[in-house]
Write a protein that holds these residues in place. Structure first.
Motif, PDB file in Angstrom:
ATOM      1  N   VAL A 183     -28.380  24.470  -9.481  1.00  0.00           N
ATOM      2  CA  VAL A 183     -29.553  23.928  -8.791  1.00  0.00           C
ATOM      3  C   VAL A 183     -30.694  24.943  -8.812  1.00  0.00           C
ATOM      4  O   VAL A 183     -31.868  24.593  -9.018  1.00  0.00           O
ATOM      5  CB  VAL A 183     -29.186  23.533  -7.347  1.00  0.00           C
ATOM      6  N   LEU A 186     -32.543  24.943 -12.085  1.00  0.00           N
ATOM      7  CA  LEU A 186     -33.503  23.845 -12.163  1.00  0.00           C
ATOM      8  C   LEU A 186     -34.821  24.222 -11.491  1.00  0.00           C
ATOM      9  O   LEU A 186     -35.903  23.894 -11.990  1.00  0.00           O
ATOM     10  CB  LEU A 186     -32.916  22.591 -11.517  1.00  0.00           C
ATOM     11  N   LEU A 189     -36.773  26.418 -13.807  1.00  0.00           N
ATOM     12  CA  LEU A 189     -37.399  25.653 -14.887  1.00  0.00           C
ATOM     13  C   LEU A 189     -38.628  24.904 -14.399  1.00  0.00           C
ATOM     14  O   LEU A 189     -39.622  24.766 -15.134  1.00  0.00           O
ATOM     15  CB  LEU A 189     -36.382  24.684 -15.486  1.00  0.00           C
ATOM     16  N   LEU A 190     -38.606  24.416 -13.146  1.00  0.00           N
ATOM     17  CA  LEU A 190     -39.793  23.801 -12.567  1.00  0.00           C
ATOM     18  C   LEU A 190     -40.933  24.805 -12.472  1.00  0.00           C
ATOM     19  O   LEU A 190     -42.096  24.486 -12.752  1.00  0.00           O
ATOM     20  CB  LEU A 190     -39.475  23.242 -11.187  1.00  0.00           C
ATOM     21  N   ALA A 222     -34.892  23.712  -4.435  1.00  0.00           N
ATOM     22  CA  ALA A 222     -33.841  23.980  -5.415  1.00  0.00           C
ATOM     23  C   ALA A 222     -33.450  25.455  -5.426  1.00  0.00           C
ATOM     24  O   ALA A 222     -32.266  25.804  -5.380  1.00  0.00           O
ATOM     25  CB  ALA A 222     -34.316  23.543  -6.809  1.00  0.00           C
TER      26      ALA A 222
END
Length: 504
Positions: A183, A186, A189-190, A222
Motif C-alpha cells: 500500500v 502505491l 507512485l502517486l 496509503a
C-alpha cells in the motif's frame, strides 16, 4: 566521509558474506566473536560520521552520494545524513553491536550461531540503509530488506518450546508488513505521478508542489497505512505481541529498538514534507488512533501474564506518543516524537535484554511461574529491571520523560490548521495513559521483584548478572541517564532539520 557512509553499509554486508562462505574462513567457534568485531567496526564508523557531522548545518544533507541508478524512471542512488538521520543511525549501530556482543554469551544450539549472526548483519544493512536513503524507491528497498531476515530470526531462533507458534508469529509479522508496504508503494507512485521525481530532497523542498490536493490525501493515506503497520499503530499492531513473545532476545531488541522506528521515521522523512496537504487532512485521524493506542496498550499490559508480551504491549502505548507528536504537525511535537523514538529504543531494548535474561535463567516468561522475590534471588538483575521499568513509565530525569512530555505539549498547541479542542481532549486522554503506564509497571515490579521468593524449586537459579551482560547493557543504562538529564544532546541535532521539514 562519503566513503565512510558507504562502508557503514558495506561492512555488515561483508560480514554476512564472510559467514556465508563457510567454516574454512570462519570456524564455528569464532562466529560470535567475529560478529561482535564486525558490529563494533560498524558502530565505530557511525561514531566517526557523527563526529564529522556539521551540527551547525544539521538541516542540510551531508556526506551525500547522488548518482543515477535507474534513469528510465529517474531513480537515484541518493544517500546522506541530516539531523534526523544521525540519532537513528547511532541507535541502530549501537543496538546491533550490543546484540552481537550478547551472542558471545547467549548462543543458540551448536552450529546455529552462524546463521543468526549473518541474519543480524543483513538486518543492520536494511535498518541503516532506511535511515540514510533520500530516494523513495531506495528507501522502500531498504525498508523491505529487513523483512526476510527477521522472519528467519523469529521462525528459526525463537521460542525453542513452540516451533509452530514461532513460525506462525513470524508469518503474521511478514504478511502484515508486506501488505502495508504494498500500500505504501502505491502512495509513492502517486507522488511520482504528480511530482515527477522520487528524490526526497526535491520533494521536501517542493512541499507538495505539482501534486493535486486529492492526490496528496490519497497518497498520505496509503503511505501512512504502510508506515503505521511498522510503527505499530492501533489497530494494525496485532502482529507485534506474538512476534516479541516468540522471538529470541536479540530479535526482540532489534524489533522494538529499531524496526518500529523505521515506521515513525518514515512519517517524518516522507509523510510530513512530501504530501503536506494530505498530512494536514489525515493528521487528526492519526492523532486519534495514536491516543487509542496509548490507552489500549496500557490497559492490555494490566492483563498480561507473560513478561515479553507485556513489554510488547507497552511498546504499542509508547509508540502512540510518538505518532501523536507527529500528528500535531508542529516542530515541538515532531522533535518530541523523534526524541521519544530514541528513548524507547534504549529503554525497551534494555527491558527486552532483561526479560530474555530472566527467561533464559528460569525457562519461562510466565509471571505466575516466575513468582516474586527476584530481589532476593538475583538482586543486580532485579535492580536493572526496576531501572528499566521506571525509565519506561516516564520518570523525570530519565530519557523516557522528555519525548512523551513534548508530544503532549505539541498536542496542547497543535498546528494552526488543526482543531485545538480535539487535540486538547486527546492530550488529556494521553495523560491518562501515562498514569496507567505507571500503574502497570509498578504492579509488574511488585509482582516480579518484591515479596517473598515464591518460585518453585525446579526454576530456582542463583546466577546473577554476568560480565558480558554488564558490558552489553551498561551503554543503554548510561545513555538513558544522560539523555534524561541532558535531552538537548538529541534535540539540538533534530531541531534544525525538523524546522525545515515541518516548520514552514
Amino acid at each position: 566521509m562519503n566513503v565512510v557512509l558507504w562502508l557503514l553499509l558495506a561492512v555488515p554486508l561483508a560480514g554476512a558474506l564472510l559467514l556465508a562462505a563457510g567454516r574454512r574462513l570462519v570456524p564455528d567457534a569464532a562466529v560470535a566473536a567475529v560478529g561482535a568485531v564486525v558490529g563494533g567496526v560498524t558502530l565505530a564508523l557511525a561514531v566517526v560520521l557523527a563526529a564529522a557531522f556539521d551540527y551547525g548545518a544539521a538541516h542540510r544533507v551531508q556526506f551525500e552520494t547522488d548518482v543515477a541508478w535507474i534513469p528510465a524512471i529517474d531513480v537515484r542512488w541518493h544517500l546522506g545524513l541530516d539531523g534526523i538521520s544521525v540519532p537513528m543511525v547511532l541507535l541502530t549501530a549501537l543496538l546491533a553491536f550490543l546484540c552481537l556482543l550478547y551472542t558471545t554469551r547467549i548462543a543458540p544450539e551448536a552450529g546455529r550461531t552462524r546463521g543468526l549472526v549473518a541474519l543480524v548483519f543483513l538486518l543492520e544493512v536494511g535498518m541503516l540503509g532506511t535511515f540514510v536513503a533520500f530516494d523513495l524507491i531506495v528507501f522502500f528497498l531498504f525498508f523491505e530488506v529487513v523483512l526476510i531476515p527477521m522472519w528467519f530470526v523469529i521462525a528459526g531462533w525463537g521460542d525453542p518450546h513452540d516451533g509452530p507458534g514461532r513460525r506462525r508469529a513470524a508469518t503474521t509479522f511478514i504478511l502484515y508488513t508486506l501488505l502495508g508496504s504494498a500500500v505504501m508503494l502505491l502512495g509513492f507512485l502517486l507522488v511520482y505521478a504528480g511530482a515527477g521525481t522520487f528524490d526526497l530532497t526535491e520533494l521536501a523542498a517542493g512541499g507538495g508542489r505539482g501534486i493535486a490536493h486529492g492526490t496528496q490525501v490519497l497518497a498520505a493515506v496509503a503511505i501512512g497505512l504502510g508506515l503505521a503497520v511498522k510503527s505499530p499503530m492501533w489497530p494494525l499492531h496485532s502482529w507485534l505481541p506474538d512476534a516479541h513473545a516468540k522471538a529470541p532476545t536479540i530479535g526482540s531488541v532489534l524489533l522494538a529498538g529499531v524496526l518500529l522506528k523505521m515506521g515513525t521515521y518514515g512519517f517524518v522523512r516522507v509523510w510530513l514534507p512530501v504530501v503536506p496537504d494530505g498530512a494536514r487532512a489525515v493528521a487528526p485521524y492519526l492523532a486519534g488512533l495514536a491516543t487509542v493506542g496509548i490507552l489500549y496498550g496500557a490497559l492490555a499490559c494490566l492483563r498480561q501474564g507473560e513478561l515479553k508480551r507485556l513489554i510488547a504491549y507497552s511498546s504499542v502505548g509508547h509508540m502512540g506518543f510518538v505518532l501523536l507528536g507527529i500528528a500535531t504537525l508542529t516542530p515541538v511535537g515532531v522533535n518530541g516524537a523523534l526524541f521519544a523514538g530514541v528513548a524507547h529504543g534504549l529503554i525497551t531494548g534494555l527491558l527486552f535484554f532483561l526479560a530474555g535474561a530472566i527467561k533464559d535463567r528460569h525457562g519461562t516468561g510466565d509471571l505466575v511461574r516466575l513468582g516474586g522475590g527476584l530481589y532476593s534471588r538475583m538482586p543486580r538483575l532485579a535492580g536493572l529491571f526496576v531501572f528499566g521499568a521506571v525509565a519506561s513509565l516516564g520518570l523525570p530525569g530519565l530519557a523516557g520523560f522528555w519525548g512523551e512530555m513534548l508530544a503532549m505539549f505539541g498536542a496542547f498547541q497543535p498546528a494552526a490548521s488543526l482543531g485545538r479542542t480535539t487535540y486538547l481532549v486527546l492530550m488529556v486522554l494521553a495523560g491518562l495513559g501515562t498514569v496507567l503506564t505507571a500503574a502497570y509497571f509498578l504492579v509488574l515490579v511488585r509482582r516480579l521483584c518484591q515479596g517473598a521468593d515464591t518460585i518453585g524449586p525446579s526454576l530456582a537459579v542463583a546466577r546473577d548478572v554476568t560480565a558480558v551482560e554488564v558490558v552489553a547493557w551498561a551503554p543503554l543504562v548510561l545513555l538513558t541517564l544522560v539523555l534524561g538529564l541532558y535531552p538537548r544532546a538529541v534535540l539540538a541535532i533534530t531541531e534544525p532539520a525538523v524546522q525545515v521539514l515541518v516548520g514552514r
